[in-house]
Design an enzyme around this catalytic site. Structure first.
Site, PDB file in Angstrom:
ATOM      1  CB  CYS A  22      -1.096   0.084   1.136  1.00  0.00           C
ATOM      2  SG  CYS A  22      -0.360   0.130   2.877  1.00  0.00           S
ATOM      3  CG  HIS A  75      -6.382   0.149  -1.840  1.00  0.00           C
ATOM      4  ND1 HIS A  75      -6.589  -0.393  -0.649  1.00  0.00           N
ATOM      5  CD2 HIS A  75      -7.396  -0.233  -2.680  1.00  0.00           C
ATOM      6  CE1 HIS A  75      -7.624  -1.433  -1.001  1.00  0.00           C
ATOM      7  NE2 HIS A  75      -8.307  -1.118  -2.072  1.00  0.00           N
ATOM      8  CG  HIS A  99      -4.702   0.089   3.447  1.00  0.00           C
ATOM      9  ND1 HIS A  99      -3.697  -0.653   3.055  1.00  0.00           N
ATOM     10  CD2 HIS A  99      -5.552   0.406   2.688  1.00  0.00           C
ATOM     11  CE1 HIS A  99      -4.120  -0.795   1.726  1.00  0.00           C
ATOM     12  NE2 HIS A  99      -5.234  -0.232   1.576  1.00  0.00           N
TER      13      HIS A  99
END
Length: 157
Positions: A71, A133, A121
């Site tokens: 990520c 993402h 994240h």
């Protein structure tokens, strides 16, 4: 007539060629109503386009591109290609951004997912409640709806 009211007529008289020449040499044009942080918007737009171009790239923990990403590797890579260096991890990226409210978010801002004070994240806001993402092992870079309210937003300057 104020100076701001004269800008459109001056631009019309200067012509497209003059504006293109100014842009080519790195100059800037003052346009009424344009946000003062237009360069941040340009940076964010470029980074968003880079992330979208990586659609389908596989997730790999610790990867920073160009063929696979985790990520924060995707956000690091996207902003680097746009001209801005970010720290490596999601938490460090959060600490380096200008924190903004959900009501002020715009395409290209970073979206940080958190549990309490722990950021776990990050993705790039694409508008309409969606992010680009790199989700998890076994998945690929993709556009997805934000699935939780436990998010914070940050703008890269």
């Amino acid at each position: 007539m104020t100076a701001l009211n004269r800008v459109p007529s001056l631009m019309a008289r200067a012509g497209t060629a003059s504006a293109l020449t100014l842009a080519a040499v790195g100059g800037s044009i003052v346009v009424p109503g344009l946000a003062p942080d237009a360069s941040a918007a340009t940076l964010a737009t470029k980074a968003l386009k880079v992330a979208a171009a990586k659609k389908g790239a596989p997730y790999r923990w610790g990867a920073t591109g160009p063929r696979s990403f985790d990520c924060s590797g995707l956000t690091l890579y996207s902003f680097k290609k746009a001209g801005k260096i970010l720290p490596r991890t999601a938490a460090a990226q959060y600490n380096k951004t200008h924190h903004i409210s959900a009501s002020r978010r715009r395409a290209g801002d970073l979206v940080f997912f958190h549990y309490g004070s722990y950021v776990y994240h990050v993705g790039i806001y694409a508008g309409h409640g969606r992010i680009w993402h790199a989700p998890r092992t076994g998945d690929v870079v993709r556009l997805q709806k934000i699935w939780t309210r436990s998010v914070w937003y940050g703008r890269v300057n």
